[in-house]
Design a protein around this motif. Sequence first.
Motif, PDB file in Angstrom:
ATOM      1  N   UNK A 170       0.843  -1.187   0.000  1.00  0.00           N
ATOM      2  CA  UNK A 170       0.000   0.000   0.000  1.00  0.00           C
ATOM      3  C   UNK A 170       0.879   1.238   0.000  1.00  0.00           C
ATOM      4  N   UNK A 171       0.323   2.355  -0.372  1.00  0.00           N
ATOM      5  CA  UNK A 171       1.098   3.592  -0.368  1.00  0.00           C
ATOM      6  C   UNK A 171       1.200   4.127   1.056  1.00  0.00           C
ATOM      7  N   UNK A 172       2.245   4.893   1.360  1.00  0.00           N
ATOM      8  CA  UNK A 172       2.342   5.513   2.685  1.00  0.00           C
ATOM      9  C   UNK A 172       1.110   6.353   3.024  1.00  0.00           C
ATOM     10  N   UNK A 173       0.556   7.043   2.025  1.00  0.00           N
ATOM     11  CA  UNK A 173      -0.629   7.888   2.282  1.00  0.00           C
ATOM     12  C   UNK A 173      -1.828   7.026   2.652  1.00  0.00           C
ATOM     13  N   UNK A 174      -2.012   5.910   1.955  1.00  0.00           N
ATOM     14  CA  UNK A 174      -3.141   5.025   2.282  1.00  0.00           C
ATOM     15  C   UNK A 174      -2.988   4.470   3.689  1.00  0.00           C
ATOM     16  N   UNK A 175      -1.797   4.004   4.045  1.00  0.00           N
ATOM     17  CA  UNK A 175      -1.578   3.418   5.370  1.00  0.00           C
ATOM     18  C   UNK A 175      -1.735   4.463   6.466  1.00  0.00           C
ATOM     19  N   UNK A 191      -9.407  -1.612   2.124  1.00  0.00           N
ATOM     20  CA  UNK A 191      -9.935  -1.568   0.764  1.00  0.00           C
ATOM     21  C   UNK A 191      -8.971  -2.300  -0.164  1.00  0.00           C
ATOM     22  N   UNK A 192      -9.513  -3.232  -0.946  1.00  0.00           N
ATOM     23  CA  UNK A 192      -8.665  -4.067  -1.779  1.00  0.00           C
ATOM     24  C   UNK A 192      -8.645  -3.653  -3.236  1.00  0.00           C
ATOM     25  N   UNK A 193      -7.475  -3.807  -3.844  1.00  0.00           N
ATOM     26  CA  UNK A 193      -7.316  -3.707  -5.292  1.00  0.00           C
ATOM     27  C   UNK A 193      -7.180  -5.151  -5.766  1.00  0.00           C
ATOM     28  N   UNK A 194      -8.243  -5.694  -6.338  1.00  0.00           N
ATOM     29  CA  UNK A 194      -8.345  -7.137  -6.560  1.00  0.00           C
ATOM     30  C   UNK A 194      -8.298  -7.480  -8.047  1.00  0.00           C
ATOM     31  N   UNK A 195      -7.836  -8.696  -8.332  1.00  0.00           N
ATOM     32  CA  UNK A 195      -7.700  -9.169  -9.701  1.00  0.00           C
ATOM     33  C   UNK A 195      -8.877 -10.056 -10.077  1.00  0.00           C
ATOM     34  N   UNK A 196      -9.400  -9.844 -11.290  1.00  0.00           N
ATOM     35  CA  UNK A 196     -10.437 -10.702 -11.846  1.00  0.00           C
ATOM     36  C   UNK A 196      -9.771 -11.794 -12.681  1.00  0.00           C
ATOM     37  N   UNK A 197     -10.048 -13.067 -12.372  1.00  0.00           N
ATOM     38  CA  UNK A 197      -9.480 -14.181 -13.107  1.00  0.00           C
ATOM     39  C   UNK A 197     -10.218 -14.381 -14.423  1.00  0.00           C
ATOM     40  N   UNK A 198      -9.618 -15.178 -15.330  1.00  0.00           N
ATOM     41  CA  UNK A 198     -10.215 -15.390 -16.644  1.00  0.00           C
ATOM     42  C   UNK A 198     -11.549 -16.116 -16.566  1.00  0.00           C
ATOM     43  N   UNK A 199     -11.789 -16.873 -15.468  1.00  0.00           N
ATOM     44  CA  UNK A 199     -13.076 -17.562 -15.322  1.00  0.00           C
ATOM     45  C   UNK A 199     -14.157 -16.672 -14.704  1.00  0.00           C
ATOM     46  N   UNK A 200     -13.815 -15.411 -14.447  1.00  0.00           N
ATOM     47  CA  UNK A 200     -14.784 -14.463 -13.927  1.00  0.00           C
ATOM     48  C   UNK A 200     -14.760 -14.275 -12.426  1.00  0.00           C
ATOM     49  N   UNK A 233      -2.853   1.766  -9.173  1.00  0.00           N
ATOM     50  CA  UNK A 233      -3.892   2.064  -8.183  1.00  0.00           C
ATOM     51  C   UNK A 233      -3.318   2.076  -6.770  1.00  0.00           C
ATOM     52  N   UNK A 234      -2.426   1.139  -6.478  1.00  0.00           N
ATOM     53  CA  UNK A 234      -1.791   1.114  -5.160  1.00  0.00           C
ATOM     54  C   UNK A 234      -0.953   2.369  -4.945  1.00  0.00           C
ATOM     55  N   UNK A 235      -0.221   2.775  -5.970  1.00  0.00           N
ATOM     56  CA  UNK A 235       0.597   3.993  -5.866  1.00  0.00           C
ATOM     57  C   UNK A 235      -0.274   5.225  -5.650  1.00  0.00           C
ATOM     58  N   UNK A 236      -1.483   5.203  -6.203  1.00  0.00           N
ATOM     59  CA  UNK A 236      -2.394   6.337  -6.053  1.00  0.00           C
ATOM     60  C   UNK A 236      -3.124   6.330  -4.714  1.00  0.00           C
ATOM     61  N   UNK A 256       7.744   4.639  -2.381  1.00  0.00           N
ATOM     62  CA  UNK A 256       6.403   4.949  -2.905  1.00  0.00           C
ATOM     63  C   UNK A 256       5.364   3.912  -2.471  1.00  0.00           C
ATOM     64  N   UNK A 257       5.826   2.711  -2.127  1.00  0.00           N
ATOM     65  CA  UNK A 257       4.966   1.652  -1.612  1.00  0.00           C
ATOM     66  C   UNK A 257       5.600   1.053  -0.370  1.00  0.00           C
TER      67      UNK A 257
END
Length: 300
Positions: A170-175, A191-200, A233-236, A256-257
């Motif tokens: 996470x970014x220092x600002x988020x933490x 709050x999560x930045x999550x990945x969508x897999x190819x199966x949905x 997104x994590x950097x932001x 930065x992270x």
Amino acid sequence: MHRSGLIELEVVMAVVRRGSFRAAAQEMGMSATAVSSAVAGLETRLQARLFNRTTRSVALTEAGQQFVARIGPALIEIRHASEEINSNSAEPVGTLRINAPPESGALFFERIIVPYMQRYPQMKVEIASQAKLIDIVAEGFDAGIRLAENIPQDMIAVPLTGDLRLIVVGSPAYLARHGTPNAPEDLRHHQGICMRLSNGSLYRWELERKGELFEADIPPRLVISDVRAGLAAALAGLGLAFITETHARADIAAGRLVAVLDEWCQPFGGLCLYYPGHRHVPAGIKALVAMIREEAKLTL
């Protein structure tokens, strides 16, 4: 077979690899109309539909799947028979088709593929990115790149990377706003930045410490399918991301992270190049494998 049958078969395999007639046309150096006509002509002679086509998608029919499973290996053998003449020459000649996971190129492309093509200017390389696991032989690829744990046992595997590790960042600002999680259970309040897999489905964050496994339940604020977007997104400061350490290393070093829950992020087997070992190995693959092993010795 009609005298143009071989090119028609190559066109069919290009459509399978690329997932569209337009992309196949670009690969083959043909017009989209010519590709469509080649497939239609073959379907007419076979008296069977190979693809279900809509304005948005192209998918193999059941008959098409059976047909491709038979012709894929045969076309590779034909191509390799032509290339075998050059197998003892000073330089390999031909085309290597490689299937790889999306976003994996940062782990090997500049380090392996670029110098390979510089050393062997008569070689062409085509890399197709697919998240799903496929039969590389049936779909006309010479080799694949996958995590060691996902490689079929009947393939020859050559390590491309050392062990990999997914880390929570996470970014220092988020933490500063939301606090630092000290245990996996704390992630449910973040709050999560999550990945969508190819199966949905969403990828579940799998954490481990001293044999204790934990599937993190983090509320997704942002769902993406691109590693670079997740990193941005994590950097932001939009949330915490679960990302390959290699992708985040420079930003962590620069401050930065920040990596959190480090003891819960364990390494796992890295990426390997793999290819069939029960048939003639073309000179292009032999040269690539030699370069991978050469590079590995230099980094020891």
